[in-house]
Design a protein around this motif. Structure first.
Motif, PDB file in Angstrom:
ATOM      1  N   UNK A 204      15.294   4.338   4.742  1.00 18.83           N
ATOM      2  CA  UNK A 204      14.757   3.603   5.886  1.00 18.83           C
ATOM      3  C   UNK A 204      13.628   2.686   5.479  1.00 18.83           C
ATOM      4  N   UNK A 205      12.852   2.222   6.445  1.00 20.19           N
ATOM      5  CA  UNK A 205      11.809   1.208   6.190  1.00 20.19           C
ATOM      6  C   UNK A 205      10.533   1.791   5.602  1.00 20.19           C
ATOM      7  N   UNK A 206      10.637   2.376   4.433  1.00 22.55           N
ATOM      8  CA  UNK A 206       9.432   2.834   3.743  1.00 22.55           C
ATOM      9  C   UNK A 206       8.728   1.622   3.123  1.00 22.55           C
ATOM     10  N   UNK A 207       7.402   1.663   2.970  1.00 22.90           N
ATOM     11  CA  UNK A 207       6.714   0.557   2.279  1.00 22.90           C
ATOM     12  C   UNK A 207       7.065   0.558   0.793  1.00 22.90           C
ATOM     13  N   UNK A 208       6.864  -0.578   0.149  1.00 22.66           N
ATOM     14  CA  UNK A 208       7.158  -0.669  -1.279  1.00 22.66           C
ATOM     15  C   UNK A 208       6.235   0.222  -2.094  1.00 22.66           C
ATOM     16  N   UNK A 209       4.976   0.286  -1.696  1.00 27.56           N
ATOM     17  CA  UNK A 209       4.002   1.131  -2.387  1.00 27.56           C
ATOM     18  C   UNK A 209       2.912   1.552  -1.426  1.00 27.56           C
ATOM     19  N   UNK A 210       2.213   2.594  -1.812  1.00 24.05           N
ATOM     20  CA  UNK A 210       1.057   3.081  -1.063  1.00 24.05           C
ATOM     21  C   UNK A 210      -0.109   3.232  -2.028  1.00 24.05           C
TER      22      UNK A 210
ATOM     23  N   UNK B 191      -2.083   7.406   5.525  1.00 22.54           N
ATOM     24  CA  UNK B 191      -1.530   6.970   6.800  1.00 22.54           C
ATOM     25  C   UNK B 191      -0.429   5.945   6.552  1.00 22.54           C
ATOM     26  N   UNK B 192       0.764   6.175   7.117  1.00 25.06           N
ATOM     27  CA  UNK B 192       1.889   5.260   6.992  1.00 25.06           C
ATOM     28  C   UNK B 192       1.777   4.135   8.014  1.00 25.06           C
ATOM     29  N   UNK B 193       2.612   3.090   7.822  1.00 24.94           N
ATOM     30  CA  UNK B 193       2.544   1.931   8.706  1.00 24.94           C
ATOM     31  C   UNK B 193       2.804   2.299  10.163  1.00 24.94           C
TER      32      UNK B 193
ATOM     33  N   UNK C  79      -5.765   1.863   4.776  1.00 19.16           N
ATOM     34  CA  UNK C  79      -5.133   3.170   4.639  1.00 19.16           C
ATOM     35  C   UNK C  79      -4.048   3.191   3.568  1.00 19.16           C
ATOM     36  N   UNK C  80      -4.398   2.662   2.412  1.00 19.30           N
ATOM     37  CA  UNK C  80      -3.503   2.765   1.270  1.00 19.30           C
ATOM     38  C   UNK C  80      -2.490   1.655   1.133  1.00 19.30           C
ATOM     39  N   UNK C  81      -2.402   0.741   2.091  1.00 22.58           N
ATOM     40  CA  UNK C  81      -1.432  -0.351   1.965  1.00 22.58           C
ATOM     41  C   UNK C  81      -2.172  -1.680   1.895  1.00 22.58           C
TER      42      UNK C  81
END
Length: 438
Positions: free
Chosen positions: A197-203, A213-215, A260-262
């Motif tokens: 699914x729509x996971x970010x490329x990196x954190x 914290x995720x998007x 938050x990590x992104x």
């Protein structure tokens, strides 16, 4: 001289360019022998770690300091292809007329950066330097092609490491038994995830922090593996009540913000707004922001439109209105520098101020803060007897062009200090420039 001859081998053995040096040697050293050139590879700060070529030409290179262990950035030896590449992050060719000082008049150079395929950071520079009358027009293109091939080889090695990491740690992901999760490299890049699914490329995983914290607002737990990380999202995870973390690095060539990590993509105007709000934690009205951004001709309507776009990017919970202020735990290098100056930590302040605050900004509020930081830091490093702090200030803007700073360094650095000849060379150049401009 940054590294003594006995230290260079140890530094090279741990450097990420070491695996591609044989490839660069194969591509460039042969032609260097035939066309009277030397091949040089540096680290990300311009320190030469490898140099190969004809013995007699290497001896001539020694006479201008082009040898292993020396730093070839502007602040050290003046304008050259290596320093230019580090400045513009792109290939460059300089003929003898472009370079600094009569000692370099017979030399010409072609150089290109080599980037980390994982993070995009510059790992170092590959350079071919030789005598002006034997430079072949194709050398620049050859050096650029060699740098791209080296990056391709590094990418292959990265992909192989990724595959090994997946193979060794997929049982951890499978062990979540349907609970959402992901495998991350040590740099925070996601290489496997369930469900798809729509996971970010990196954190961005901060040292010692066990959650991120995720998007979409969910809080994920972070577990350290022998290699990389396992990310686990409990099914019951809800948006945390805590304030998000916002990190601003604006005392550098390119402003960087991490929420938050992104990574948070920034325009210069957004960076200016974030800097102003960080400097005024109690908040600013649209009218006050307009004054800080545009001066007396500022229009609050324009500011509100820009704030609206920024809030959409940040998320409404990160910024509140009436007045506009940040609802986040803000860490900013310019605030750190301010605090260090206030507490008398001159060395810490000098280390934080690698470049002026948002150097490309002409906003009145940013210009005022930039001037305050530069003047306060300069006064502090000149007023204290901390030569390390003074040297650090001299390596960045505007210290590298400060005549008084280099006069002080040449006066007070011990004769055997390896930094003293570099300071003397820079002082000579600044004096020559000053005389030429009179």
């Amino acid at each position: 001289m940054v590294y003594e001859p006995g230290e260079v081998a140890d530094v090279r053995s741990a450097h990420p360019l070491r695996p591609v040096v044989p490839l660069l040697r194969e591509l460039l050293v042969g032609i260097a022998d035939e066309s009277r050139h030397v091949m040089v590879a540096t680290d990300a700060k311009g320190v030469i770690l490898w140099r190969e070529g004809p013995d007699d030409l290497c001896l001539r290179a020694d006479s201008v300091g082009m040898c292993e262990g020396t730093r070839w950035a502007d602040a050290a030896v003046g304008i050259n292809a290596i320093s230019t590449v580090l400045e513009i992050d792109a290939p460059a060719e300089l003929c003898s007329a472009d370079q600094l000082g009569p000692a370099y008049d017979v030399w010409t150079c072609a150089a290109a950066p080599i980037h980390d395929p994982d993070t995009g950071a510059t790992l170092g520079v590959i350079d071919v330097s030789g005598l002006f009358h034997v430079l072949h027009p194709a050398v620049g293109r050859l050096v650029t092609a060699a740098a791209r091939l080296a990056e391709g080889r590094l990418r292959e090695r990265m992909e192989l490491r990724d595959e090994r990491l997946r193979a060794r740690n997929m049982p951890h992901l499978a062990g979540l038994r349907g609970e959402p999760g992901a495998l991350l490299t040590s740099t925070g890049r996601i290489i496997a995830a369930e469900p798809y699914g729509p996971w970010p490329e990196r954190l961005r995983i901060r040292p010692g922090v066990d959650r991120v914290l995720l998007d979409d607002g969910r809080e994920a737990l972070v577990e350290r593996l022998s290699e990389g990380y396992l990310l686990r999202v409990p099914r019951s995870a809800r948006t945390p009540a805590r304030q998000p973390g916002l990190s601003l690095s604006f005392l550098r060539d390119r402003p960087v913000a991490v929420l938050d990590g992104r990574d948070l993509p920034l325009t210069l105007r957004w960076a200016e707004l974030l800097a102003l709000l960080a400097l005024h934690p109690a908040g600013l009205t649209a009218e006050q922001l307009a004054l800080h951004l545009y001066g007396d001709d500022g229009n609050p309507v324009t500011v509100r439109a820009e704030i609206h776009r920024l809030r959409e990017r940040l998320g409404g919970s990160v910024m509140q209105a009436r007045p506009y202020r940040l609802r986040a735990e803000v860490e900013a290098d310019f605030l750190t520098a301010r605090a260090a100056l206030g507490s008398g930590d001159v060395r810490g302040a000098a280390a934080a101020c690698a470049a002026p605050l948002l150097a490309g900004s002409e906003a009145p509020g940013i210009l005022a803060e930039r001037h305050h930081l530069v003047v306060a830091l300069r006064s502090a490093v000149l007023g204290h007897r901390d030569l390390d702090a003074l040297w650090t200030f001299a390596q960045g803007d505007p210290g590298r062009d400060d005549l008084e700073v280099f006069e002080r360094l040449t006066e007070e650095l011990p004769a055997r200090d390896p930094r003293r000849p570099i300071a003397e060379a820079r002082l000579a150049w600044l004096l020559a420039e000053d005389a030429e401009n009179e």
